[in-house]
Design a protein around this motif. Structure first.
Motif, short mmCIF file in Angstrom:
data_model
loop_
_atom_site.label_atom_id
_atom_site.label_comp_id
_atom_site.label_asym_id
_atom_site.label_seq_id
_atom_site.Cartn_x
_atom_site.Cartn_y
_atom_site.Cartn_z
N ALA A 113 0.83 -1.20 0.00
CA ALA A 113 0.00 0.00 0.00
C ALA A 113 0.87 1.25 0.00
O ALA A 113 1.89 1.32 0.69
N SER A 114 0.45 2.27 -0.76
CA SER A 114 1.21 3.51 -0.85
C SER A 114 0.49 4.69 -0.22
O SER A 114 1.11 5.72 0.07
N ALA A 115 -0.83 4.58 -0.01
CA ALA A 115 -1.60 5.66 0.59
C ALA A 115 -2.86 5.07 1.20
O ALA A 115 -3.28 3.96 0.85
N ILE A 116 -3.46 5.81 2.13
CA ILE A 116 -4.68 5.34 2.79
C ILE A 116 -5.74 6.43 2.77
O ILE A 116 -5.46 7.61 2.56
N VAL A 117 -6.98 5.98 2.98
CA VAL A 117 -8.11 6.88 3.18
C VAL A 117 -8.65 6.57 4.57
O VAL A 117 -8.98 5.42 4.88
N MET A 118 -8.71 7.59 5.43
CA MET A 118 -9.21 7.36 6.78
C MET A 118 -9.98 8.58 7.27
O MET A 118 -9.61 9.72 6.99
N ASN A 119 -11.08 8.31 7.97
CA ASN A 119 -11.83 9.38 8.59
C ASN A 119 -11.21 9.66 9.95
O ASN A 119 -11.17 8.77 10.81
N THR A 120 -10.70 10.86 10.12
CA THR A 120 -9.97 11.22 11.33
C THR A 120 -10.78 12.22 12.14
O THR A 120 -11.28 13.21 11.58
N TYR B 187 -10.01 22.87 15.00
CA TYR B 187 -10.98 22.64 16.06
C TYR B 187 -10.81 23.66 17.17
O TYR B 187 -9.77 24.33 17.29
N VAL B 188 -11.88 23.78 17.97
CA VAL B 188 -11.87 24.66 19.14
C VAL B 188 -12.17 23.81 20.36
O VAL B 188 -12.47 22.62 20.26
N VAL B 189 -12.11 24.43 21.52
CA VAL B 189 -12.28 23.72 22.79
C VAL B 189 -13.61 22.96 22.81
O VAL B 189 -14.67 23.52 22.49
N GLY B 190 -13.54 21.67 23.16
CA GLY B 190 -14.74 20.86 23.33
C GLY B 190 -15.32 20.27 22.07
O GLY B 190 -16.30 19.52 22.12
N ASP B 191 -14.73 20.57 20.92
CA ASP B 191 -15.25 20.06 19.64
C ASP B 191 -15.15 18.54 19.53
O ASP B 191 -14.31 17.90 20.18
N ILE B 192 -15.99 17.98 18.67
CA ILE B 192 -15.78 16.64 18.12
C ILE B 192 -15.89 16.82 16.61
O ILE B 192 -16.99 16.97 16.06
N VAL B 193 -14.73 16.87 15.93
CA VAL B 193 -14.66 17.30 14.54
C VAL B 193 -14.03 16.21 13.67
O VAL B 193 -12.88 15.84 13.88
N PRO B 194 -14.77 15.70 12.66
CA PRO B 194 -14.20 14.72 11.75
C PRO B 194 -13.74 15.37 10.44
O PRO B 194 -14.22 16.44 10.06
N ASN B 195 -12.83 14.72 9.75
CA ASN B 195 -12.49 15.09 8.38
C ASN B 195 -11.85 13.89 7.71
O ASN B 195 -11.07 13.17 8.34
N LEU B 196 -12.19 13.68 6.45
CA LEU B 196 -11.58 12.59 5.70
C LEU B 196 -10.15 12.98 5.36
O LEU B 196 -9.87 14.11 4.95
#
Length: 546
Positions: free
Chosen positions: A471-478, A506-515
């Motif tokens: 594998a050379s690269a991945i896709v992950m939801n972080t 992100y800011v304090v207390g966040d729950i923030v996803p990004n691919l």
């Protein structure tokens, strides 16, 4: 009774004779289906292994089916039927023995009474040294396996004319290539654009099964879809999970939200049974929107090349555009090809786009230059936000993409993390059922504490969670979970200098996803850096490139 049966048999024999004579003068090269009332389905056509049985069902309504022939075709493109169905001309397709046809590969299969339906079964074999195993026990020179896409092509003779139908065959473990599309909205629960045709919010604990293949220009051979999913005004805090239909719902999430949010996130997910993906919603009631931006297919498309993230646009600094905020209704036309290591033949680009300090609620749409701006959005924001989202978009005329700002004024930042091109030395995509690879709250992935200020962690990717050594690269939801300070996260291949780029803000207390779509370092790892305060990190793998 006897005369009726005799006349019927005679009619069928005459039609068969006409059919056999017609083979030499059939439809022009490249025509996939003639315009007659016949429905043809085949299953399974993906996930095939050596010896798999494919069932073909033909329904001709009130028409009589006089004969069927099948070919296994090494070409994934349009079929030249004049060559491929002539017994005397060598074409790209090899005769395939059908289950009820015996060993005669050229035998025409005749439907049984009432002659308007036919169900056929036959086996497929993997290519070995350039050969393909026929059900009859013989071999032919068609390569069909994990790395060689091929087609099942059918010729059908019915009362209304000659019909041709083909089905791409995808093997278990076959890689797929990306096909960008102008963004198209396939789901909006605020309207009747839903699986049931009825508008209405998704309830707490509700699941939607969303049709992907065979709709909105996505072919039946697609194995994964890329879509921007948006949660709109939820009534409770919760999350969305997207996964291939037909498999157990995984422990993973794609969006996280609180009441009143409008939160988008890019989702790359394998396509499951019936050509569908499932979306599970937890937390109050919620409207959901999904905009398809592309799909992966083993039959055609372009290959991915990961790059160390590079900042291509920053309106705060005059990088890639004027040193000025983007006005309401304004656009930035960003040069992609022949810049920042993206070659002239690139067809699509992967960007992490961030909206910085808007002064009004609004959205940003990213689309190929030279086409009409679509009804779709990539980022949604409120005043003062710093909101990122991964964007995969086709490259338009002059090698550019456009970024449109709907409301107020805003600064825009875009970091290139990779591109797609016809270069077949680059990489193909392999979707996986989402799997949690990192959770610093419980030690998953080898880290069991929040990531501190200015600290980095290295996540082992190759050799873990089904990711192969090649594998050379991945896709992950972080996802960043409850940070104690405003900060940002950067992901990059371990072993190279950390780039000037960000993946989450992100800011304090966040729950923030990004691919995150990122190259893997030489030691099989990716690094994640937190700029300020401390934060827990969660990462769910959805696929890899190899």
């Amino acid at each position: 009774m006897t005369k009726t049966r005799t006349f019927r048999t005679l009619g069928i024999l005459i039609a068969l004779a006409v059919y056999l004579l017609s083979i030499a003068t059939i439809s022009p090269a490249g025509a996939e289906t003639a315009s007659v009332p016949v429905t043809v389905t085949a299953a399974p056509t993906t996930g095939l292994v050596d010896g798999s049985t494919v069932t073909v069902t033909v329904t001709a309504g009130s028409s009589v089916i006089y004969g069927i022939e099948a070919r296994q075709c090494s070409s994934a493109g349009a079929i030249d039927y004049i060559a491929d169905f002539s017994p005397t001309v060598s074409g790209k397709c090899t005769p395939t023995a059908l289950g009820s046809a015996g060993a005669d590969a050229f035998k025409t299969v005749t439907a049984v009474s009432p002659y308007s339906t036919a169900t056929l079964t036959f086996k497929v074999g993997k290519g070995t040294s350039g050969s393909f195993s026929l059900q009859s026990g013989g071999t032919a020179t068609v390569q069909c396996d994990e790395t060689h896409a091929c087609k099942l092509t059918l010729l059908l003779q019915v009362a209304g004319g000659t019909v041709f139908q083909s089905f791409p065959l995808g093997w278990d473990g076959m890689g797929a290539r990306f096909n960008p599309v102008t963004p198209v909205r396939i789901l909006d629960t605020r309207t009747t654009n839903t699986p049931t045709g009825v508008a209405g919010q998704v309830p707490d604990g509700g699941t939607l099964n969303l049709q992907i293949t065979g709709a909105n220009g996505i072919p039946v051979d697609a194995t994964a879809v890329v879509m921007n999913v948006t949660a709109v005004l939820p009534t409770g805090a919760g999350f969305i999970t997207v996964w291939p239909r037909g498999v157990t719902q995984p422990l993973s999430s794609n969006l996280n939200f609180v009441p009143g949010d409008v939160v988008p996130n890019l989702v790359t997910v394998g396509i499951g049974s019936n050509g569908q993906v499932s979306l599970y919603h937890q937390g109050g009631t919620n409207d959901l929107i999904a905009d398809v931006v592309g799909y992966y297919s083993p039959v055609n498309g372009d290959y991915f090349t990961a790059v160390t993230p590079v900042r291509a646009l920053d309106t705060r600094a005059g990088t890639g555009a004027a040193l000025a905020r983007v006005a309401q209704g304004g656009e930035v036309s960003l040069q992609i090809t022949n810049a920042n290591a993206v070659p002239a033949n690139a067809t699509g680009v992967v960007l992490n786009v961030t909206a910085v300090s808007p002064d009004a609620a609004g959205y940003v749409t990213v689309y190929p230059n030279g086409v009409t701006r679509p009804l779709a959005s990539n980022l949604n924001f409120v005043p003062g936000d710093v909101v990122p989202n991964l964007v995969i978009v086709g490259i338009g005329t002059s090698g550019k993409v456009n970024l449109f700002n709907a409301n107020g004024t805003i600064d825009l930042v875009a970091d290139i993390v990779g591109y797609y091109s016809p270069d077949n030395t680059a990489k193909q995509f392999y979707p996986v059922t989402p799997v949690r690879a990192l959770d610093t709250r419980n030690g998953t992935g080898g880290v069991s504490a929040p990531v501190g200020q200015g600290a980095s962690i290295d996540l082992t990717v190759r050799g873990a969670n089904g990711i192969p050594a090649g594998a050379s690269a991945i896709v992950m939801n972080t996802t960043a979970v409850t940070p104690n300070a405003a900060s940002y996260l950067t992901a990059w291949p371990t072993g190279v200098t950390r780039p000037l780029a960000s993946n989450l803000n992100y800011v304090v207390g966040d729950i923030v996803p990004n691919l995150v779509q990122v190259g893997i370092g030489s030691n099989g790892k990716v690094s994640l850096f937190n700029n300020a305060g401390s934060v827990d990190l969660v990462a769910d793998l959805t696929g890899y490139f190899a």
